[in-house]
Design an enzyme around this catalytic site. Structure first.
Site, mmCIF file in Angstrom:
data_model
loop_
_atom_site.group_PDB
_atom_site.id
_atom_site.type_symbol
_atom_site.label_atom_id
_atom_site.label_comp_id
_atom_site.label_asym_id
_atom_site.label_seq_id
_atom_site.Cartn_x
_atom_site.Cartn_y
_atom_site.Cartn_z
ATOM 1 N N HIS A 54 0.874 -0.369 -0.005
ATOM 2 C CA HIS A 54 -0.245 -0.293 0.095
ATOM 3 C C HIS A 54 0.920 1.072 0.551
ATOM 4 O O HIS A 54 0.924 2.207 0.656
ATOM 5 C CB HIS A 54 -1.182 -0.106 0.939
ATOM 6 N N ASN A 127 -10.263 -3.254 1.717
ATOM 7 C CA ASN A 127 -9.627 -3.401 0.252
ATOM 8 C C ASN A 127 -11.121 -2.834 -0.904
ATOM 9 O O ASN A 127 -12.386 -2.365 -0.147
ATOM 10 C CB ASN A 127 -9.179 -4.324 -0.209
#
Length: 485
Positions: A54, A127
């Protein structure tokens, strides 16, 4: 109007910010030039280690407003009444690539949300997909290593990617998501967000429920084909960041509607799927979506580094009325996320503006460490209990206790009646239109055909065959055709 005076970091005025001090007009520079040394030393330290996953992200502030009564399921204060608003910060991200990667790539997207509630910060870290590749955190470092740059070639290698998936049949469901039409969102505004994990809600009477969060985009789903994504990534690597920034700046505030699937805790043991398996969904016909509220983003950060790069989210930041479930992946993340931030940002990262509570004040006995700003005065004690009116425990648990039984040791997750690694992947495939299936097959074959080992290809093909015979047959034929070219 006179200009403000430029100073050093200690506050002394700077006489010359254009020329370094030297020994004569053409001589070498002087070590005594404190302003030069301070600027160069600070410049060398302007970046911190990027996130292992990320790394590339965008973020914005906004608010969450409750639209429906859920007090029968949770006593969380920020969900306690219709119309109640809570300030939030949301960070979007790609998962596998580095900070310098492109936005429009085939990759899951992080959807990390911080609620600045009156009972402390609540972090919901998910997500844009309702499932994930693995179900046990002990496999997570290996999974990420297989998806990141190879130590020798310095680039992502199909051999590594597909070899891991060949040995992780539970990934078949998420691979089908990733290689399908939603694998490349057109923008962060045009995708859903999911808590992905199973969490626990507890109501005022102490009743426990398991929940899954669904943030449905109110802009509508928009995605890119593999060809469109490749073209956009080359033209504008910052496409998603630019879109989010400009939309908010011109007053087009993206929003999502939050829905929850709610399962009474007593039903978990006999549910046909393991409700705590991150590779599985709960079909909506079993547990319908129940509307909770509306999320709106309406303010861009003033400084991307300070507020997006230094934003720290951890799923162990719960508030009263919300807690964890036995989801193994969630259990691993309760430790791993906070520990990653302690490494990247330091033990006092929770005191940074973007991470600090806004609707309440943190009161504890943490002291000192790098960049500490929590001395709290000469009379404050740093131990508990004490006789000096320091903060004390409430005695009220955040959520209901989880029942445990059995022997310690390493165990595979208990199987429920419909628990296998392929059933839901097949269900997802069969939901797709003919055109969606064609694009899915092409995306999978495009990567799998690049694998150098036949046995790795065969293992992956077996997974698709097990999910659906037609699915497996079409992938096999497409891979063969590409390898024969």
């Amino acid at each position: 109007m006179s200009k403000r005076v430029l100073t050093t970091e200690s506050g002394a005025p700077v006489a010359d910010n254009q020329n370094s001090a030297s020994a004569g007009a053409g001589g070498p520079l002087l070590l005594q030039d404190q302003h030069l040394l301070e600027k160069l030393a600070r410049f060398n330290r302007e970046r911190i280690p990027e996130r292992v996953v990320h790394a590339r992200g965008s973020g914005a502030y906004g608010h969450f407003e409750v639209t429906d009564d859920v007090t029968g399921f949770t006593h969380a204060d920020f969900l306690s009444q219709i119309g109640k608003r809570t300030e939030v910060f949301l960070r979007f991200s790609t998962v596998a690539d580095s900070l310098g990667g492109a936005d429009a790539v085939r990759d899951p997207r992080g959807f990390a949300l911080k609620f600045y509630t009156e009972e402390g910060n609540y972090d919901l870290v998910g997500n844009n997909t309702p499932v994930f590749f693995i179900k046990d955190p002990i496999k997570f470092p290996d999974f990420i290593h297989s998806q990141k740059r190879d130590p020798f070639t310095g680039k992502q290698e199909p051999d590594n990617v597909w070899d891991f998936w060949a040995h992780a049949p539970e990934a078949t469901h998420q691979v089908t998501w990733l290689m399908g039409d939603r694998g490349i969102p057109a923008s962060y505004r045009h995708m859903n967000g999911y808590g992905s994990h199973t969490y626990q809600w507890t109501n005022a009477e102490g009743e426990a429920f398991f929940v899954k969060y669904h943030f449905k985009t109110n802009q509508g789903i928009r995605c890119l084909s593999a060809e469109q994504g490749g073209e956009l990534a080359g033209k504008d690597p910052n496409s998603h960041q630019t879109d989010l920034l400009q939309a908010i700046e011109r007053g087009v505030h993206p929003s999502w509607t939050l829905y929850a699937q709610i399962m009474p805790a007593a039903e978990a043991a006999d549910y046909r799927f393991n409700p705590f398996d991150l590779t599985k969904v709960w079909p909506h016909k079993d547990y319908p979506l129940q509307r909770v509220g509306r999320l709106v983003l309406d303010r861009n950060p003033d400084n991307v580094f300070a507020e997006v790069e230094q934003a720290a989210f951890s799923p162990n930041n719960f508030v009263p009325g919300i807690g964890p479930s036995p989801d193994k992946m969630l259990q691993g993340r309760l430790f791993a996320y906070a520990d990653a931030h302690r490494y990247r940002l330091g033990v006092n990262h929770t005191q940074l503006a973007v991470n600090a509570p806004k609707a309440t004040t943190a009161q504890n006995y943490g002291r000192d460490g790098l960049m500490a700003s929590n001395a709290q005065g000469r009379h404050a004690k740093n131990y508990e209990p004490n006789s000096y009116d320091g903060p004390a425990e409430t005695g009220r648990p955040l959520a209901a206790p989880l029942a445990v039984s059995g022997h310690t040791g390493t165990h595979e997750a208990p199987l429920h009646t419909k628990d296998d690694d392929f059933y839901q992947a097949g269900e997802l495939y069969r939901l797709m239109s003919a055109e969606e299936k064609q694009r899915l097959i092409a995306n999978i074959a495009g990567g799998l055909s690049q694998v150098s080992r036949d046995d790795v290809i065969e293992k992956n093909l077996a997974h698709f065959h097990a999910a659906d015979p037609e699915y497996g047959k079409r992938v096999e034929e497409a891979v063969r055709a590409l390898r024969e070219d």
